[in-house]
Design a protein around this motif. Structure first.
Motif, PDB file in Angstrom:
ATOM      1  N   ILE A 174      59.592  26.641  66.293  1.00 39.33           N
ATOM      2  CA  ILE A 174      59.335  26.204  67.351  1.00 39.33           C
ATOM      3  C   ILE A 174      60.859  26.395  68.127  1.00 39.33           C
ATOM      4  O   ILE A 174      61.935  26.323  67.227  1.00 39.33           O
ATOM      5  CB  ILE A 174      59.514  24.457  66.960  1.00 39.33           C
ATOM      6  N   ALA A 175      60.370  26.489  69.654  1.00 42.20           N
ATOM      7  CA  ALA A 175      61.349  27.208  70.292  1.00 42.20           C
ATOM      8  C   ALA A 175      62.185  25.627  70.674  1.00 42.20           C
ATOM      9  O   ALA A 175      61.410  25.093  71.497  1.00 42.20           O
ATOM     10  CB  ALA A 175      61.480  27.912  71.460  1.00 42.20           C
ATOM     11  N   MET A 176      63.714  26.199  71.350  1.00 43.01           N
ATOM     12  CA  MET A 176      64.202  24.634  72.644  1.00 43.01           C
ATOM     13  C   MET A 176      64.434  26.139  73.510  1.00 43.01           C
ATOM     14  O   MET A 176      64.811  26.897  73.766  1.00 43.01           O
ATOM     15  CB  MET A 176      65.305  24.943  71.339  1.00 43.01           C
ATOM     16  N   GLN A 268      80.473  24.874  73.104  1.00 46.02           N
ATOM     17  CA  GLN A 268      80.180  25.005  74.121  1.00 46.02           C
ATOM     18  C   GLN A 268      79.161  23.940  74.715  1.00 46.02           C
ATOM     19  O   GLN A 268      77.784  24.114  74.001  1.00 46.02           O
ATOM     20  CB  GLN A 268      79.773  26.657  74.413  1.00 46.02           C
ATOM     21  N   PRO A 269      79.109  23.146  75.813  1.00 44.19           N
ATOM     22  CA  PRO A 269      78.319  21.693  76.354  1.00 44.19           C
ATOM     23  C   PRO A 269      77.206  22.400  76.877  1.00 44.19           C
ATOM     24  O   PRO A 269      77.248  23.507  77.512  1.00 44.19           O
ATOM     25  CB  PRO A 269      79.013  21.267  77.261  1.00 44.19           C
ATOM     26  N   ARG A 270      75.842  22.425  76.086  1.00 45.87           N
ATOM     27  CA  ARG A 270      74.746  22.829  76.619  1.00 45.87           C
ATOM     28  C   ARG A 270      73.836  21.388  76.124  1.00 45.87           C
ATOM     29  O   ARG A 270      73.610  20.439  74.747  1.00 45.87           O
ATOM     30  CB  ARG A 270      74.238  23.652  76.066  1.00 45.87           C
ATOM     31  N   ALA A 271      72.178  22.354  76.802  1.00 49.19           N
ATOM     32  CA  ALA A 271      71.567  20.622  76.720  1.00 49.19           C
ATOM     33  C   ALA A 271      70.434  21.725  76.552  1.00 49.19           C
ATOM     34  O   ALA A 271      69.719  21.798  77.527  1.00 49.19           O
ATOM     35  CB  ALA A 271      71.681  19.592  77.830  1.00 49.19           C
ATOM     36  N   ALA A 272      69.502  20.999  75.141  1.00 53.22           N
ATOM     37  CA  ALA A 272      68.080  21.561  74.853  1.00 53.22           C
ATOM     38  C   ALA A 272      67.290  20.842  74.197  1.00 53.22           C
ATOM     39  O   ALA A 272      67.643  19.473  73.293  1.00 53.22           O
ATOM     40  CB  ALA A 272      68.622  22.877  74.030  1.00 53.22           C
ATOM     41  N   LEU A 273      66.413  20.811  74.356  1.00 54.86           N
ATOM     42  CA  LEU A 273      64.889  20.346  74.043  1.00 54.86           C
ATOM     43  C   LEU A 273      63.939  21.385  72.647  1.00 54.86           C
ATOM     44  O   LEU A 273      63.350  22.039  73.373  1.00 54.86           O
ATOM     45  CB  LEU A 273      63.564  19.457  74.591  1.00 54.86           C
ATOM     46  N   ALA A 274      63.684  20.456  71.864  1.00 56.76           N
ATOM     47  CA  ALA A 274      62.582  21.404  71.264  1.00 56.76           C
ATOM     48  C   ALA A 274      61.547  21.034  71.555  1.00 56.76           C
ATOM     49  O   ALA A 274      61.223  20.039  72.696  1.00 56.76           O
ATOM     50  CB  ALA A 274      62.717  20.667  70.247  1.00 56.76           C
ATOM     51  N   ASP A 275      60.356  22.269  71.755  1.00 53.62           N
ATOM     52  CA  ASP A 275      59.100  22.105  72.828  1.00 53.62           C
ATOM     53  C   ASP A 275      58.350  21.080  72.195  1.00 53.62           C
ATOM     54  O   ASP A 275      57.483  20.796  72.798  1.00 53.62           O
ATOM     55  CB  ASP A 275      58.659  24.464  72.361  1.00 53.62           C
TER      56      ASP A 275
END
Length: 470
Positions: A174-176, A268-275
């Motif tokens: 599962i990609a983010m 490192q601040p990041r925003a990511a959501l699983a598909d």
């Protein structure tokens, strides 16, 4: 031989422990496994929002959370060795009658996990430390998980709560999808500091090419948390000497004022959501499904609420005869909710949104989702509707949150006629119309959201039958 359990939870962070508690109180056998030899030692997720405090109330840990934490102090802004102003960490908000908790509460993450772990143990739940997942397979009946040491585990369902670098998510393929929120790396560290008062968050604004530095007195402890931003490309020194040098260079404190380094990390601040939040019998929850900037305090809170959403659904399917299709609603409800919170966290980090009512998560809900059935018509947009959080009020001397507490459903009958029989898993509270709700019937889910609402009971039995309640 593989050990057998109903649900295997990978990761003993706030998400995994909260889910374990929710399943344990429903009589669902669950095993939490954790790669590390002990609970997480740091303070990274220290802000508990009002909605999560309501969840903790229901899970039976709110007294410990309140006793071991405290309010966020006002920020004192420093310039050239002297205080030059104050900084309000949050927009002021008045306590409303529909919520018992009106402000964020500071509890270091390690303390929150200790409290959740103690509650899980009290309920008979189990955590197995030193169990590193190396692979798994699933079929139509369950999931088999292998470990670097020890016997495999066979479970009917598995939940990945193993963080932003989730092994389970990667194994599933599962990609983010996400973005870097800020190219500037961050230091976060728990330290002991001599000669610094605990009455304020000490804020040191950016200077030159260096970003801000803030020192938080961690409520309920003798520790401080240092949060510092560095120029892009900096290799941050996480040693005691490195932290001391950073503090001495950017504040009025001397290096030797930092007497002890208890934990440190950089990111490192990041925003990511699983598909996706589910593949077959495996679910993603918490940071395994969504990664936030720490600004605004949304990560831990969104993660705990993933567990709260999934827990009652797994319990309903495994113990109460609900259809397996109920589990499809976990992704349907939580993925867009997490996406909204990611946008909010990013906005706070970039200074576009103030911390306040929006970051308290009280306004989040599940309108227009398949489990939210509103049978009343011509309602104004701001009316309480199916899918909304069910607010607290007093009905015939009973606080609704007291009535909601526990793993059951609640039917509110407010100046309306309730069905004669609703089943043992539905508690009925009857009384006159009350503010916010008005009149009608409101079927409140175990996680405190309104599932069905109507002026009369027409259609209620069909909804309850769909969920195996009758």
């Amino acid at each position: 031989m593989a050990e057998q359990t109903d649900v295997l939870i990978v990761g003993a962070g706030p998400t995994g422990l909260a889910l374990g508690i929710d399943l344990a109180r429903r009589g669902v056998e669950a095993l939490v496994v954790e790669k590390a030899e002990a609970l997480f030692p740091g303070s990274r997720g220290k802000g508990i929002q009002p909605r999560t405090m309501e969840v903790f109330d229901d899970l039976g840990v709110i007294d410990a959370i309140l006793a071991k934490g405290g309010r966020y102090p006002v920020g004192a802004v420093w310039q050239d060795g002297r205080k030059v102003g104050e900084h309000q960490m949050f927009e002021p908000s008045e306590k409303e009658p529909d919520t018992p908790y009106g402000e964020p509460w500071m509890v270091p993450q390690w303390r929150t996990q200790e409290i959740l772990f103690a509650r899980l143990t009290e309920l008979g739940g189990k955590v197995a430390f030193g169990r590193e997942v190396t692979g798994f397979s699933q079929d139509a009946d369950g999931v088999t998980v292998g470990f670097a040491s020890g016997a495999p585990v066979r479970a009917r369902y598995a939940v990945a709560a193993d963080g932003g670098r989730s092994v389970v998510r990667r194994t599933l393929g599962i990609a983010m999808t996400g973005e870097t929120v800020d190219p500037s790396p961050m230091l976060v560290a728990d330290v002991r500091i001599a000669g610094l008062d605990r009455d304020n968050v000490q804020v040191f604004p950016p200077r030159g090419d260096e970003g801000f530095l803030a020192i938080f007195p961690l409520a309920g402890t003798e520790d401080f948390q240092i949060s510092a931003q560095f120029p892009e490309g900096t290799d941050i020194d996480l040693s005691l000497d490195g932290v001391r040098e950073t503090v001495a260079r950017r504040t009025h404190l001397a290096a030797e004022n930092v007497t002890e380094l208890r934990w440190a990390s950089n990111f490192q601040p990041r925003a990511a959501l699983a598909d996706r939040f589910r593949t077959g019998r495996v679910f993603l929850a918490g940071d395994a499904a969504h990664v936030h900037s720490p600004a605004g305090g949304q990560g831990l809170n969104t993660s705990v609420q993933d567990a709260y959403n999934l827990g009652w659904k797994l319990g309903a399917v495994l113990r109460d005869g609900a259809p397996e299709s109920l589990l499809d609603t976990y992704e349907e409800e939580r993925l867009p909710n997490a996406a909204d919170m990611l946008g909010l966290s990013t906005g706070v980090h970039r200074g576009e949104i103030r911390r306040g009512r929006a970051t308290q998560q009280l306004g989040l809900g599940y309108r227009a989702r398949s489990l939210s059935v509103e049978t009343r018509t011509a309602l104004p947009e701001d009316a309480l509707q199916a899918g909304d959080r069910a607010p607290d009020r007093t009905v015939n001397g009973v606080h609704l949150f007291d009535a909601f507490r526990g793993p059951h459903w609640t039917l509110l009958s407010l100046d309306a006629e309730a069905p004669a029989h609703v089943g043992e898993r539905v508690h009925v509270v009857a009384g006159p119309a009350v503010e916010t709700y008005g009149t009608g019937l409101f079927l409140v889910r175990p996680d405190g959201y309104i599932g069905w609402a109507g002026e009369s009971a027409d259609g209620l039995a069909e909804y309850m039958n769909r969920l195996g309640l009758v």
